[in-house]
Write a protein that holds these residues in place. Structure first.
Motif: not given
Ligand SMILES: Cc1cc2nc3c(=O)[nH]c(=O)nc-3n(C[C@H](O)[C@H](O)[C@H](O)COP(=O)(O)OP(=O)(O)OC[C@H]3O[C@@H](n4cnc5c(N)ncnc54)[C@H](O)[C@@H]3O)c2cc1C
Length: 412
Positions: A54, A58, A80, A83, A393-394, A397
């Motif tokens: 992630t 963000m 995040p 996560v 990392g999106y 996520q």
């Protein structure tokens, strides 16, 4: 006696495994049906084997425009930090590299193992080589309101979570887009799909460097005078195209136009830190080096030697030409290439070389809890939906956000 909810999860990737864990932790009787012979195949390849889980930076605007309105809500529910604590509950400690979150192990395989160990500990059943084909209301007297059909079996369930992924990734990931077909049969709207986070073939290729080059540059994608997207970073120039993170970041905006056969150019600027005055001054300084040296010697410190060879080849100039025989205006013209090297795009590299698919199941058909609005008990998670993010990392996520929300809702 309270009966356990029977939850089937179709697809054991990042989103499906996450959904299964949340549903099982919530007390449901969970089964994963997986077409492949292992769980988390694509997850094991992420982040060049390092797994970018992630990102602490963000924002909803890092996702495709049609998803942004809904992402604000969903990231507010599970962002995040969620996560990171979920991964900690699996025994995965993470590290931040300028906000990009990786497992401390540096191994995507350790993340897959942590998921599969937890799935085993929770008693989630996993059926391999089972390809989901269809979902329909259960018309028999048996338990569960839904009947799901696979290549060789039929199961009844209270809830089904569709997490069958997209078209993107190497063949071994089994990303064949089955879910789009299954969802369209259920009446969901499937938005046109395209590969995203992908590089591009260029045309012509004859002067492209045979050995490949990596260089820091700005890349702008243009249609006529319009700049469609612009990114900075390490560009990879290959023998037939361009790739690298900045190209992939911009690709979502470009793929659709390219599919419509629009004339798109990638314009590379190898001197992004120079404004026009700085670059003009630099060219003047370079002109002072017009002596007995050859063109290649002249350009030696100006850019990567493979880029220099490519520029000269494209201009049909001999590398051993003596600088003293080349006019000032020609030298200026050569150097201007480093400010705006134009490559005509031919096509994208295709789904198998893309990291995500843009498009997919319309969010208009989906409730806040990731349920399909027109068929109670059906939930969706992951890349199957019309959600795709930037590199960094999106996308994982999103797999975890949607997996956790759908897994929890399906088990209530
Ligand atoms: C090379 C590569 C590197 C990447 N790196 C990153 C990264 O570092 N960070 C990041 O955020 N994102 C990264 N991504 C994107 C990210 O991996 C995906 O967005 C994410 O894994 C999608 O998860 P998913 O569970 O939705 O789909 P998938 O992981 O594709 O899982 C879908 C599963 O469903 C199964 N399946 C398909 N059809 C059926 C069916 N009919 N019946 C039963 N099972 C079925 C498949 O076999 C598969 O196991 C990368 C992608 C690639 C290809």
């Amino acid at each position: 006696m309270i009966l356990k909810k029977i939850v089937y999860v179709a697809g054991g990737g990042a989103a499906g495994m996450c959904a299964a864990i949340y549903a099982a932790r919530n007390g449901a009787d969970v089964t994963i049906i997986e077409k492949n012979d292992q769980l988390g195949k694509k997850l094991s390849m992420t982040g060049n084997g390092r797994c970018n889980l992630t990102n602490m930076d963000m924002k909803e605007e890092y996702y495709n425009s049609s998803a942004r309105g809904r992402m604000k809500e969903w990231l507010g529910i599970y962002g995040p930090e969620d996560v990171i604590s979920f991964l900690k509950s699996l025994g995965i400690v993470v590290v931040s590299d300028e906000g990009y979150i990786y497992p401390v192990s540096g191994q995507a395989s350790s993340v897959v193992t942590a998921f599969t160990d937890e799935i085993r500990r929770l008693g989630v059943k996993v059926l391999f080589h089972q390809q989901l084909k269809n979902i329909k209301p259960n018309t028999s007297d048996g338990v569960g309101k839904l009947t799901i059909t696979t290549n060789d079996s039929e199961f009844n369930a209270d809830s089904v979570i569709l997490a069958t992924g997209s078209y993107s990734g190497p063949k071994s990931t089994m990303s064949t887009g089955d879910g789009y077909y299954i969802c369209s049969k259920l009446g969901m709207t499937v938005k046109d799909t395209y590969p995203a986070l992908v590089g591009f073939k260029v045309s012509p290729v004859e002067h492209m460097p045979q050995n490949g080059v990596r260089a820091m540059a700005n890349v702008s994608f243009t249609l006529g005078n319009e700049v469609i997207a612009k990114e900075y970073g390490e560009i990879q120039i290959t023998k037939d195209g361009i790739s690298g993170i900045p190209v992939m970041q911009a690709s979502r905006e470009v793929v659709r136009l390219l599919a419509e056969k629009k004339p798109i150019f990638a314009v590379l600027d190898f001197y992004p830190d120079y404004d026009d005055n700085d670059f003009a001054a630099l060219k003047n300084d370079m002109l002072r080096l017009k002596d007995d040296r050859t063109l290649m010697e002249f350009l030696n410190g100006f850019a990567n030697s493979n880029v220099n060879a490519m520029v000269l080849d494209r201009m049909k100039l001999g590398k051993s030409m003596k600088m003293k025989n080349i006019s000032d205006s020609m030298v200026t013209c050569i150097l201007d290439n480093y400010r705006a090297l134009k490559l005509r795009l031919d096509s994208d590299y295709g789904y198998q070389q893309s990291q995500v698919t843009t498009g997919g199941i319309s969010l208009g058909d989906i409730g806040s809890d990731l349920s399909f609005l027109n068929m109670p008990g059906v939930f969706l998670a992951g890349e199957l939906l019309d959600v795709d993010g930037r590199c960094g990392g999106y996308n994982l996520q999103w797999a975890f956000t949607s997996g956790s929300i759908a897994g929890t809702a399906a088990s209530i």
